[in-house]
Motif scaffolding. Structure first.
Motif, PDB file in Angstrom:
ATOM      1  N   VAL A 295      54.819 -11.414 -25.663  1.00 30.88           N
ATOM      2  CA  VAL A 295      53.945 -10.327 -26.099  1.00 30.88           C
ATOM      3  C   VAL A 295      54.484  -9.025 -25.517  1.00 30.88           C
ATOM      4  O   VAL A 295      54.634  -8.900 -24.298  1.00 30.88           O
ATOM      5  N   LEU A 296      54.805  -8.073 -26.398  1.00 29.26           N
ATOM      6  CA  LEU A 296      55.326  -6.778 -25.946  1.00 29.26           C
ATOM      7  C   LEU A 296      54.403  -5.656 -26.419  1.00 29.26           C
ATOM      8  O   LEU A 296      53.891  -5.697 -27.545  1.00 29.26           O
ATOM      9  N   LEU A 297      54.218  -4.660 -25.558  1.00 29.61           N
ATOM     10  CA  LEU A 297      53.272  -3.568 -25.826  1.00 29.61           C
ATOM     11  C   LEU A 297      53.989  -2.230 -25.867  1.00 29.61           C
ATOM     12  O   LEU A 297      54.938  -1.993 -25.105  1.00 29.61           O
ATOM     13  N   GLU A 298      53.469  -1.361 -26.749  1.00 30.17           N
ATOM     14  CA  GLU A 298      53.916   0.042 -26.798  1.00 30.17           C
ATOM     15  C   GLU A 298      52.684   0.929 -26.820  1.00 30.17           C
ATOM     16  O   GLU A 298      51.609   0.489 -27.219  1.00 30.17           O
ATOM     17  N   GLY A 299      52.849   2.172 -26.435  1.00 32.28           N
ATOM     18  CA  GLY A 299      51.723   3.106 -26.482  1.00 32.28           C
ATOM     19  C   GLY A 299      51.955   4.262 -25.532  1.00 32.28           C
ATOM     20  O   GLY A 299      53.106   4.641 -25.256  1.00 32.28           O
ATOM     21  N   ASP A 300      50.829   4.799 -25.030  1.00 26.71           N
ATOM     22  CA  ASP A 300      50.926   5.933 -24.098  1.00 26.71           C
ATOM     23  C   ASP A 300      51.201   5.393 -22.691  1.00 26.71           C
ATOM     24  O   ASP A 300      50.310   5.365 -21.831  1.00 26.71           O
ATOM     25  N   ILE A 301      52.403   4.949 -22.504  1.00 27.73           N
ATOM     26  CA  ILE A 301      52.779   4.294 -21.243  1.00 27.73           C
ATOM     27  C   ILE A 301      53.943   5.020 -20.570  1.00 27.73           C
ATOM     28  O   ILE A 301      54.458   4.550 -19.553  1.00 27.73           O
TER      29      ILE A 301
ATOM     30  N   VAL B 211      48.233   3.253 -16.421  1.00 22.53           N
ATOM     31  CA  VAL B 211      48.346   2.990 -17.865  1.00 22.53           C
ATOM     32  C   VAL B 211      48.932   1.597 -18.141  1.00 22.53           C
ATOM     33  O   VAL B 211      49.123   1.221 -19.303  1.00 22.53           O
ATOM     34  N   VAL B 212      49.210   0.854 -17.078  1.00 25.02           N
ATOM     35  CA  VAL B 212      49.886  -0.438 -17.255  1.00 25.02           C
ATOM     36  C   VAL B 212      48.869  -1.571 -17.331  1.00 25.02           C
ATOM     37  O   VAL B 212      48.146  -1.832 -16.355  1.00 25.02           O
TER      38      VAL B 212
ATOM     39  N   THR C 201      45.817  -4.266 -29.495  1.00 28.19           N
ATOM     40  CA  THR C 201      45.668  -2.908 -30.053  1.00 28.19           C
ATOM     41  C   THR C 201      44.195  -2.509 -30.174  1.00 28.19           C
ATOM     42  O   THR C 201      43.892  -1.316 -30.187  1.00 28.19           O
ATOM     43  N   THR C 202      43.283  -3.486 -30.250  1.00 23.83           N
ATOM     44  CA  THR C 202      41.856  -3.103 -30.334  1.00 23.83           C
ATOM     45  C   THR C 202      41.217  -2.996 -28.945  1.00 23.83           C
ATOM     46  O   THR C 202      40.291  -2.211 -28.751  1.00 23.83           O
ATOM     47  N   THR C 203      41.710  -3.751 -27.978  1.00 19.64           N
ATOM     48  CA  THR C 203      41.083  -3.744 -26.649  1.00 19.64           C
ATOM     49  C   THR C 203      41.452  -2.496 -25.847  1.00 19.64           C
ATOM     50  O   THR C 203      40.633  -1.976 -25.088  1.00 19.64           O
ATOM     51  N   TYR C 204      42.700  -2.032 -25.994  1.00 16.99           N
ATOM     52  CA  TYR C 204      43.183  -0.933 -25.143  1.00 16.99           C
ATOM     53  C   TYR C 204      43.463   0.306 -26.003  1.00 16.99           C
ATOM     54  O   TYR C 204      44.398   0.290 -26.822  1.00 16.99           O
ATOM     55  N   PRO C 205      42.651   1.360 -25.823  1.00 19.60           N
ATOM     56  CA  PRO C 205      42.836   2.552 -26.675  1.00 19.60           C
ATOM     57  C   PRO C 205      44.260   3.108 -26.621  1.00 19.60           C
ATOM     58  O   PRO C 205      44.757   3.617 -27.628  1.00 19.60           O
ATOM     59  N   HIS C 206      44.920   3.014 -25.463  1.00 22.81           N
ATOM     60  CA  HIS C 206      46.237   3.656 -25.335  1.00 22.81           C
ATOM     61  C   HIS C 206      47.391   2.732 -25.740  1.00 22.81           C
ATOM     62  O   HIS C 206      48.550   3.148 -25.715  1.00 22.81           O
ATOM     63  N   ILE C 207      47.083   1.498 -26.110  1.00 22.12           N
ATOM     64  CA  ILE C 207      48.148   0.589 -26.598  1.00 22.12           C
ATOM     65  C   ILE C 207      48.146   0.672 -28.116  1.00 22.12           C
ATOM     66  O   ILE C 207      47.184   0.261 -28.775  1.00 22.12           O
ATOM     67  N   SER C 208      49.230   1.221 -28.680  1.00 25.14           N
ATOM     68  CA  SER C 208      49.241   1.467 -30.123  1.00 25.14           C
ATOM     69  C   SER C 208      49.959   0.379 -30.915  1.00 25.14           C
ATOM     70  O   SER C 208      49.703   0.215 -32.108  1.00 25.14           O
ATOM     71  N   LYS C 209      50.856  -0.346 -30.259  1.00 24.60           N
ATOM     72  CA  LYS C 209      51.580  -1.402 -30.990  1.00 24.60           C
ATOM     73  C   LYS C 209      51.684  -2.640 -30.118  1.00 24.60           C
ATOM     74  O   LYS C 209      51.891  -2.538 -28.894  1.00 24.60           O
ATOM     75  N   CYS C 210      51.576  -3.786 -30.773  1.00 22.71           N
ATOM     76  CA  CYS C 210      51.789  -5.042 -30.051  1.00 22.71           C
ATOM     77  C   CYS C 210      52.671  -5.941 -30.909  1.00 22.71           C
ATOM     78  O   CYS C 210      52.428  -6.105 -32.107  1.00 22.71           O
ATOM     79  N   PHE C 211      53.688  -6.492 -30.283  1.00 21.03           N
ATOM     80  CA  PHE C 211      54.644  -7.384 -30.950  1.00 21.03           C
ATOM     81  C   PHE C 211      54.505  -8.773 -30.338  1.00 21.03           C
ATOM     82  O   PHE C 211      54.682  -8.926 -29.126  1.00 21.03           O
ATOM     83  N   VAL C 212      54.200  -9.749 -31.166  1.00 21.77           N
ATOM     84  CA  VAL C 212      54.011 -11.122 -30.670  1.00 21.77           C
ATOM     85  C   VAL C 212      55.050 -12.035 -31.302  1.00 21.77           C
ATOM     86  O   VAL C 212      55.218 -12.039 -32.527  1.00 21.77           O
ATOM     87  N   ASP C 213      55.745 -12.783 -30.472  1.00 17.77           N
ATOM     88  CA  ASP C 213      56.655 -13.830 -30.951  1.00 17.77           C
ATOM     89  C   ASP C 213      56.134 -15.163 -30.452  1.00 17.77           C
ATOM     90  O   ASP C 213      55.917 -15.314 -29.244  1.00 17.77           O
ATOM     91  N   LEU C 214      55.968 -16.103 -31.357  1.00 16.63           N
ATOM     92  CA  LEU C 214      55.576 -17.451 -30.943  1.00 16.63           C
ATOM     93  C   LEU C 214      56.663 -18.422 -31.342  1.00 16.63           C
ATOM     94  O   LEU C 214      57.206 -18.339 -32.458  1.00 16.63           O
ATOM     95  N   ILE C 215      56.981 -19.336 -30.449  1.00 21.14           N
ATOM     96  CA  ILE C 215      57.759 -20.517 -30.825  1.00 21.14           C
ATOM     97  C   ILE C 215      56.761 -21.664 -30.823  1.00 21.14           C
ATOM     98  O   ILE C 215      56.022 -21.850 -29.846  1.00 21.14           O
TER      99      ILE C 215
END
Ligand SMILES: O=c1[nH]c(=O)c2[nH]c(=O)[nH]c2[nH]1
Length: 271
Positions: A39-45, A56-57, A92-106
Motif C-alpha cells: 500500500v503506497l500513499l501520496e498527498g500533502d506529505i 502528516v505521516v 483516501t476517504t479516511t485521511y483528508p491530506h492523502i489524495s492517492k492510494c496505490f494497492v498491489d495484492l498478490i
C-alpha cells in the motif's frame, strides 16, 4: 543548516510485504484467502521530507494494521479486486491530506483438496506456483474520486508438445536458429488487464458491491484465465507473438469490461 539545493518533485511512501490470511466459516464449508499486500500513499506529505514534520505521516505500521483490520471487516475480502479497491478508498476517504492510494495484492493459491472425488470443506492445497495479481488505485486529487483496477496472474507455467512452429523469420549473418515446423512451446504466463469501471457509479466504499455487479470481477478473471489456457492449447502456433495476439483478441471479444490486456510470454526453451 546547509543551503538547500534542488527540490522535492514527487513523493510516495507506504508498506510492502504485508501478509494476511482470512478464513470465513459457513458451517462445514470454509473459505480462505491469502494475500501479500503493498500500500503506497501520496498527498500533502512534502513537509515530512523537507521539514522533518511527521505530523502528516500516517505511519507505515498503521498502514499495516489497517490492512489486517480490513481483512477482518471488509465484506469484499474474498474478492481480490474489490478488496484492493476497498483498501485504496479507505485511505483516501479516511485521511483528508492523502489524495492517492496505490494497492498491489498478490493472491496466493489455495485450492480445495479432493477427497473421494469431492471438494473438502476445510482442507486446501497449494497446487502450483500461479499467483493472482491485482492493482487498485483511488485518486481524489482532482476533487472527484477516480481510480483504476487491474487484474491478472503470473507464474502460470504451461507446456505444449506439438502445435507450435517457428519458420520464415528474418535471416542474416547473425542467425544460427534453424526453422522448425514442430517444437515444444513452454512459457510462464504473465497477464494483466485493465477493468473499465462503470462511469455511472461514483467510486466510493459503499458502491463497491454495485461496481462488482457491473463488472463481475471474479467471472471476468475466470473467463480470461480459461481463454488464455484454451488458446495456448489449441492454437496452431506460428510464433509466441502470434499466439499472444490471438489470445488477447479472444479476451477482449469475450469481456467488454476489459479495456486493455497485456501479456508477457517468456519463451522457455526445450531442445
Ligand atoms: O515464437 C518465437 N518468437 C520469437 O521471436 C523467437 N525467437 C527465437 O529465437 N525463437 C522464437 N520463437
Amino acid at each position: 543548516m546547509s543551503e538547500e539545493v534542488g527540490y522535492l518533485s514527487a513523493a510516495r511512501y507506504g508498506k510492502d510485504l504485508v501478509r494476511v490470511c482470512r478464513v470465513t466459516r459457513e458451517g462445514n464449508t470454509h473459505h480462505v484467502v491469502e494475500y501479500t499486500a503493498r500500500v503506497l500513499l501520496e498527498g500533502d506529505i512534502e513537509t515530512s521530507y523537507t521539514k522533518a514534520d511527521n505530523s502528516v505521516v500516517v505511519a507505515t505500521d498503521t498502514v499495516k494494521n489497517t490492512v489486517y483490520i480490513l481483512s477482518k471487516t471488509s465484506p469484499h475480502v474474498h474478492n481480490p479486486p474489490a478488496f484492493a479497491l476497498h483498501i485504496a478508498l479507505h485511505f483516501t476517504t479516511t485521511y483528508p491530506h492523502i489524495s492517492k492510494c496505490f494497492v498491489d495484492l498478490i493472491s496466493h493459491k489455495w485450492s480445495r483438496i479432493q477427497v473421494g472425488g469431492k471438494a473438502h470443506g476445510w482442507a486446501f492445497e497449494r497446487d502450483g506456483e500461479e499467483k493472482g495479481v491485482i492493482e487498485a488505485c483511488a485518486d481524489k486529487s482532482s476533487g472527484k474520486t477516480t481510480g483504476y483496477v487491474k487484474v491478472g496472474l503470473k507464474d502460470l507455467l504451461v507446456l505444449k508438445t506439438t502445435g507450435s512452429s517457428f519458420t520464415n523469420f528474418h535471416r542474416d549473418q547473425y542467425t544460427t536458429l534453424q526453422e522448425v515446423d514442430d517444437r515444444l512451446f513452454s512459457t510462464s504466463v504473465d497477464l494483466k488487464y485493465d477493468v473499465a469501471l462503470p462511469p455511472s457509479v461514483p467510486l466510493t466504499i459503499e458502491n463497491i458491491g454495485k461496481i462488482n455487479q457491473h463488472v463481475d470481477f471474479q467471472n471476468v478473471f475466470q473467463k480470461t484465465r480459461k481463454a488464455t489456457l484454451e488458446v495456448f492449447a489449441t492454437d496452431e502456433s506460428a510464433s509466441v507473438q502470434a499466439t499472444m495476439y490471438k489470445t488477447a483478441q479472444r479476451v477482449l471479444r469475450e469481456s467488454p469490461s476489459i479495456k486493455s490486456v497485456t501479456y508477457a510470454y517468456p519463451n522457455k526453451h526445450y531442445m
